[in-house]
Design a protein around this motif. Structure first.
Motif, PDB file in Angstrom:
ATOM      1  N   THR A   2       8.204  -6.696  -5.789  1.00 23.73           N
ATOM      2  CA  THR A   2       7.550  -5.044  -5.686  1.00 23.73           C
ATOM      3  C   THR A   2       7.786  -5.462  -4.764  1.00 23.73           C
ATOM      4  O   THR A   2       7.487  -5.985  -2.844  1.00 23.73           O
ATOM      5  N   VAL A   3       7.538  -4.003  -3.428  1.00 23.84           N
ATOM      6  CA  VAL A   3       7.427  -3.029  -2.414  1.00 23.84           C
ATOM      7  C   VAL A   3       6.029  -3.273  -2.366  1.00 23.84           C
ATOM      8  O   VAL A   3       5.717  -2.230  -2.950  1.00 23.84           O
ATOM      9  N   LEU A   4       4.979  -3.662  -1.453  1.00 18.85           N
ATOM     10  CA  LEU A   4       3.606  -4.052  -1.661  1.00 18.85           C
ATOM     11  C   LEU A   4       3.273  -3.049  -1.159  1.00 18.85           C
ATOM     12  O   LEU A   4       3.787  -3.253   0.830  1.00 18.85           O
ATOM     13  N   ALA A   5       2.187  -1.684  -0.814  1.00 20.91           N
ATOM     14  CA  ALA A   5       2.161  -1.199   0.016  1.00 20.91           C
ATOM     15  C   ALA A   5       0.444  -1.395   0.145  1.00 20.91           C
ATOM     16  O   ALA A   5      -0.406  -0.613  -1.092  1.00 20.91           O
ATOM     17  N   THR A   6      -0.679  -1.032   0.923  1.00 20.10           N
ATOM     18  CA  THR A   6      -2.125  -0.973   1.289  1.00 20.10           C
ATOM     19  C   THR A   6      -1.554  -0.131   2.416  1.00 20.10           C
ATOM     20  O   THR A   6      -1.711  -0.263   3.687  1.00 20.10           O
ATOM     21  N   LYS A   7      -3.724  -0.104   2.546  1.00 17.71           N
ATOM     22  CA  LYS A   7      -4.174   1.284   3.576  1.00 17.71           C
ATOM     23  C   LYS A   7      -5.297  -0.325   4.409  1.00 17.71           C
ATOM     24  O   LYS A   7      -5.718  -0.582   3.126  1.00 17.71           O
ATOM     25  N   LEU A   8      -5.621   0.240   5.196  1.00 21.21           N
ATOM     26  CA  LEU A   8      -7.218   0.209   6.152  1.00 21.21           C
ATOM     27  C   LEU A   8      -7.566   1.322   6.730  1.00 21.21           C
ATOM     28  O   LEU A   8      -6.859   1.969   7.561  1.00 21.21           O
ATOM     29  N   TYR A   9      -8.757   1.298   7.352  1.00 17.71           N
ATOM     30  CA  TYR A   9      -9.849   2.222   7.644  1.00 17.71           C
ATOM     31  C   TYR A   9     -10.920   2.051   7.269  1.00 17.71           C
ATOM     32  O   TYR A   9     -11.783   1.877   7.844  1.00 17.71           O
ATOM     33  N   GLY A  10     -11.361   2.493   6.634  1.00 15.04           N
ATOM     34  CA  GLY A  10     -12.980   2.515   5.666  1.00 15.04           C
ATOM     35  C   GLY A  10     -13.381   1.355   6.148  1.00 15.04           C
ATOM     36  O   GLY A  10     -12.923   0.648   6.046  1.00 15.04           O
ATOM     37  N   ASP A  11     -14.685   1.586   6.152  1.00 14.72           N
ATOM     38  CA  ASP A  11     -15.616   0.085   6.586  1.00 14.72           C
ATOM     39  C   ASP A  11     -16.205  -0.555   5.758  1.00 14.72           C
ATOM     40  O   ASP A  11     -16.202   0.092   4.175  1.00 14.72           O
ATOM     41  N   MET A  12     -15.377  -1.783   5.608  1.00  6.59           N
ATOM     42  CA  MET A  12     -15.642  -2.905   4.314  1.00  6.59           C
ATOM     43  C   MET A  12     -16.958  -3.957   4.111  1.00  6.59           C
ATOM     44  O   MET A  12     -17.329  -4.510   3.633  1.00  6.59           O
ATOM     45  N   GLY A  13     -17.919  -3.042   5.060  1.00 12.37           N
ATOM     46  CA  GLY A  13     -18.782  -4.006   5.690  1.00 12.37           C
ATOM     47  C   GLY A  13     -20.075  -3.102   6.318  1.00 12.37           C
ATOM     48  O   GLY A  13     -19.733  -1.835   6.524  1.00 12.37           O
ATOM     49  N   GLU A  14     -21.046  -3.447   6.576  1.00 11.93           N
ATOM     50  CA  GLU A  14     -22.642  -2.392   7.267  1.00 11.93           C
ATOM     51  C   GLU A  14     -22.570  -3.011   8.275  1.00 11.93           C
ATOM     52  O   GLU A  14     -22.930  -2.229   9.555  1.00 11.93           O
ATOM     53  N   TRP A  15     -21.542  -4.176   8.995  1.00 12.29           N
ATOM     54  CA  TRP A  15     -21.490  -4.368  10.761  1.00 12.29           C
ATOM     55  C   TRP A  15     -20.931  -3.962  11.609  1.00 12.29           C
ATOM     56  O   TRP A  15     -19.313  -3.476  10.823  1.00 12.29           O
ATOM     57  N   PRO A  16     -20.539  -3.657  13.067  1.00 15.15           N
ATOM     58  CA  PRO A  16     -19.816  -3.086  13.633  1.00 15.15           C
ATOM     59  C   PRO A  16     -18.368  -3.361  13.049  1.00 15.15           C
ATOM     60  O   PRO A  16     -18.780  -4.800  12.791  1.00 15.15           O
TER      61      PRO A  16
END
Length: 322
Positions: free
Chosen positions: A79-93
């Protein structure tokens, strides 16, 4: 299945990309596993996800994929695995966006959920206007040096965002972006103005999401007539606004003896810079249909008729200046 390089990189990926956003939303875990197994059976090696995907809490989709990888059988290696980040995963800064701190934390969390020690394509899910590119690229360079990621990609960027990112990467002698993931289909063609030209100029592979525009290009009128699909809200409003064009489109598909969804995917595969449309089947049976699109060849005459039904854009500024 056919394969191509992702942008200017040497990474070979299938011409279809398996999207996993439905996992845990409309597709339960056993069926999600069957979908991924079926994708490998069809030699689809490109899987896309994001740390925000999943319910009841973000991250569930990556966790399910990690469990699937852990079954062995070279699932991860194939598998050529692609994932992403940006959106908040919690309520803290610092639990979202693209600060160096969040890149480090979000990457480690995704690796843990996915039960892998590296991610092939790590993508920025959105532009972060508050974080300088030198900070972003420094954090990514560290991750590459640690062996945690191989390539970087963007998602939902404007053309000038891509240019700015690549200019900063060039100053650092860093590869920068190799891909851009954008909404692109016969109905929604805004990226043709500046995003596609930027991607082509900088050597980015384009990964279209929503290739069927929420099902409107998947034979919606025939399904509506047969009582198999009933739209409401914004989807119904869009259908009513575009009904004359969609009627022409489905009639053309009937002439071609091809399914509308296959034609929509095949059209994308004929567009410059497009690497692999993201398909998001809810079931393994729905995955079977998408495979046909890779082999479907559209003639210049058919492509011209599709442009007449769903007009596109010239490269900016010619589209609006002269």
């Amino acid at each position: 299945m056919q394969y191509t390089h992702l942008g200017r990189s040497g990474l070979s990926v299938s011409r279809l990309c398996l999207g996993t956003m439905n996992f845990s939303w409309t597709t339960d875990k056993p069926e999600s596993f069957r979908v991924m197994d079926s994708a490998h059976d069809k030699c689809i090696n490109f899987f896309d996800t994001a740390n925000r995907y999943g319910r009841p809490v973000p991250g569930v989709t990556e966790e399910w994929m990690g469990e699937w990888f852990a079954q062995g059988g070279n699932r991860r290696e194939k598998t050529v695995l692609a994932t992403k980040l940006y959106g908040d995963m919690g309520e803290w800064p610092n639990e979202g966006k693209l600060s160096a701190l969040n890149i480090r934390r979000a990457l480690d969390a995704s690796l843990k959920r996915l039960k892998t020690d590296y991610i092939d394509l790590y993508q920025f899910h959105h532009i972060d206007r508050a974080t300088p590119w030198d900070e972003i690229w420094q954090a990514m360079e560290v991750a590459v040096a640690q062996g945690k990621i191989l390539y970087a990609g963007s998602s939902n960027f404007a053309g000038w965002h891509i240019a700015k990112a690549q200019a900063a990467a060039d100053r650092r002698n860093y590869t920068g972006l190799i891909s851009e993931q954008s909404i692109y289909n016969l109905i929604e063609r805004t990226v043709e103005l500046e995003v596609l030209p930027a991607a082509m100029d900088f050597g980015l592979g384009v990964i279209p999401w929503s290739p069927l525009q929420g099902g409107l290009l998947g034979g919606v009128l025939k399904k509506e007539q047969d009582g198999h699909r009933r739209l409401e809200g914004r989807s119904l409003e869009t259908l009513n606004r575009l009904r004359p064009q969609i009627e022409q489109y489905e009639a053309l598909c009937f002439e071609l003896s091809a399914q509308p969804g296959d034609v929509a995917l095949a059209w994308l595969l004929h567009q410059p810079a497009v690497t692999a449309p993201i398909i998001g089947p809810r079931t393994s049976e729905q995955l079977d249909a998408a495979e046909r699109a890779v082999e479907l060849k559209l003639t210049p005459e058919t492509l011209a008729r599709l442009d007449t039904i769903f007009p596109g854009h010239k490269t900016a500024p010619e589209d609006y200046a002269w």
